[in-house]
Design a protein around this motif. Sequence first.
Motif, mmCIF file in Angstrom:
data_model
loop_
_atom_site.group_PDB
_atom_site.id
_atom_site.type_symbol
_atom_site.label_atom_id
_atom_site.label_comp_id
_atom_site.label_asym_id
_atom_site.label_seq_id
_atom_site.Cartn_x
_atom_site.Cartn_y
_atom_site.Cartn_z
ATOM 1 N N ALA A 47 -48.873 -0.908 28.259
ATOM 2 C CA ALA A 47 -49.092 -2.230 29.231
ATOM 3 C C ALA A 47 -48.292 -3.357 28.669
ATOM 4 N N SER A 48 -48.391 -3.439 27.653
ATOM 5 C CA SER A 48 -47.720 -4.719 26.929
ATOM 6 C C SER A 48 -46.314 -4.771 26.607
ATOM 7 N N GLY A 49 -45.775 -3.432 26.841
ATOM 8 C CA GLY A 49 -44.281 -3.483 26.949
ATOM 9 C C GLY A 49 -43.604 -2.790 25.532
ATOM 10 N N THR A 50 -44.515 -2.273 24.849
ATOM 11 C CA THR A 50 -44.202 -1.648 23.753
ATOM 12 C C THR A 50 -44.650 -0.106 23.711
ATOM 13 N N THR A 51 -44.653 0.574 22.571
ATOM 14 C CA THR A 51 -44.887 1.870 22.675
ATOM 15 C C THR A 51 -46.249 2.371 22.226
ATOM 16 N N ILE A 87 -48.490 -10.504 24.875
ATOM 17 C CA ILE A 87 -47.666 -9.580 24.228
ATOM 18 C C ILE A 87 -46.385 -9.265 25.026
ATOM 19 N N TYR A 88 -46.667 -8.844 26.089
ATOM 20 C CA TYR A 88 -45.524 -8.525 27.017
ATOM 21 C C TYR A 88 -44.466 -9.826 27.356
ATOM 22 N N ALA A 89 -45.088 -11.106 27.452
ATOM 23 C CA ALA A 89 -44.229 -12.147 27.322
ATOM 24 C C ALA A 89 -43.597 -12.410 26.218
ATOM 25 N N GLY A 95 -38.459 -10.537 21.540
ATOM 26 C CA GLY A 95 -38.339 -9.279 21.011
ATOM 27 C C GLY A 95 -39.542 -8.691 20.092
ATOM 28 N N TYR A 96 -39.671 -7.609 19.785
ATOM 29 C CA TYR A 96 -40.763 -7.062 19.151
ATOM 30 C C TYR A 96 -40.868 -7.679 17.687
ATOM 31 N N ASP A 97 -39.671 -8.300 17.066
ATOM 32 C CA ASP A 97 -39.696 -8.897 15.735
ATOM 33 C C ASP A 97 -40.385 -10.159 15.996
#
Length: 555
Positions: A47-51, A87-89, A95-97
């Motif tokens: 849901a947060s846009g990561t894996t 986290i999504y924002a 980016g993830y970094d």
Amino acid sequence: MDRTSLKPSLLTELKKGYGAETLRRDLFSGLTVGIVAIPLAMAFAIASGTTPDKGLFTAVIAGFFISLLGGSRYQIGGPTGAFVIIIYAVIEKHGYDGLVLATVIAGILLIILGLIRVGSYIKFIPYPVTTGFTAGIALVIFSTQVKDFFGLSIEKLPPEFHEKWMEYFFSFHTLNPAATGVGIATVAIIVSVRRFAPKIPAHVAAIFTLTAAAWIFGIPAETVGDRFGALPTSFPMPQIPSWSIEKIRAVFPDAITIALLAGIESLLSAVVADGMTGSRHRSNTELVAQGTANIMSAFFGGMPATGAIARTATNIKTGARTPVSGIIHAFTVLIFVLFLSDVAEKIPLAALSGVLFVVAWDMSELKSFRRLLNAPKSDSGVLVLTFLLTVLVDLTVAVQVGVVLAALLFMKRMSDVTHVDYLTGNGGNEDKYDPDRISLYNVPDGVEIYEIDGPFFFGVADRLAGMLAYLQKSPKVFILRMRKVPAIDATGIHALEEFHHKCMNHNVPLVLSGVQEQPHKALRKFGFLNEIGEKNVTDHISKALIRAEEIMSKE
């Protein structure tokens, strides 16, 4: 338990002695909560846009350090719904970094807050603010899960709330009946298990049942493996995130929001645990642990973490006795990552969305939200504004604006409860039961007496400014009673200094009466007592009147 100490609760509990029965209870609780945490960690990560693996890594690392170093005996840490939209924002913007760097900075901020003993005060964030952004987060989580719940064919969801729902409206014809059935069945199982078999972890029961059904009957619903491929079967090595001054500046506002949310959520969870068990957590120790856990989570490829109220409650209900249960919970998730990740790949995404639908409902606090709408307009206004900013703008903005508004309301209320009364002449407004009321004393002609009633903060300071102007002629001595002033701040002292200067310009000596301990210390520290003269600061009105007569006799 000494709440000012920074000693981890684990050390305190182990010093008491750790027997076989305590281990048995902690082991059972830790295994149960670990199993509950697995689908939730994956769902929150997606849901947060990561894996999903990043959610699992967070549950392992953050969960371990929060229990190892924390100030609560029962706290279970890991990824939570509160962080989903922030986290999504952050990932969308940096980016993830950028998320990793923001998480490290947030961790450092939390450690600093703990070391300077701010933990005892974070929990005083106003209820309308926390309810507003929690309800907003719940609605945003719900809106992010509609696509997977109904199996809609949408390549990329727009980040904006209203645009997301427009996309759903125009794409609803692509609904996948199989995915929808899985999602509805997930919600139905969770609700049924909670009602008829509350001792069974409802989320786990739903995920297990629907995953097995999808695999056995070949239900054509997208799975974790279909979207994300094979999950890692090993744990990542720690890495220090890349950084620069520019990157730090860019992510710093988000880091503040992460730190604030982590602090609020973790301490709220610890308070809930205290209420369920009668224990007392160490707020500042908990903040240091949360900060350390977030830094370590970022180093190991995770995401922000905090205390999880639902998992902490599950930990307590299943018999946990010490933080060892939280450590066992982390190792349970680790074993799953190392040996059972292929099982996770078969979980239908619609089932995880169904879990998050229920999480969003639980977070919404609908009853509390409705009740607060009937609160004073200032509180209900803060609630609605925080909610709308969370949903329509950004959680970072919502939290910051909500806290600022709450502070402004506090100033207004402090100003409302403090007033300045004229006690001499026809304007006297005294309590007839007051044993020290002015009418019992002989007030010499030319002496004017005012009284400040309540804390003397910045919201009250301007009321002194025009006080002399209200008098028809300048008095010979001005007495300011401060017996009802429990505290004074720098702005109040500055206002008092300005008022003293005005009195001097009018050749009117100023005498303070009934100055309490905190104001007396503050006035001494600021040098005001030297300026006004120690003789002109008295501890009782009778002494102030004697001082006034001494001054007038010298004229």
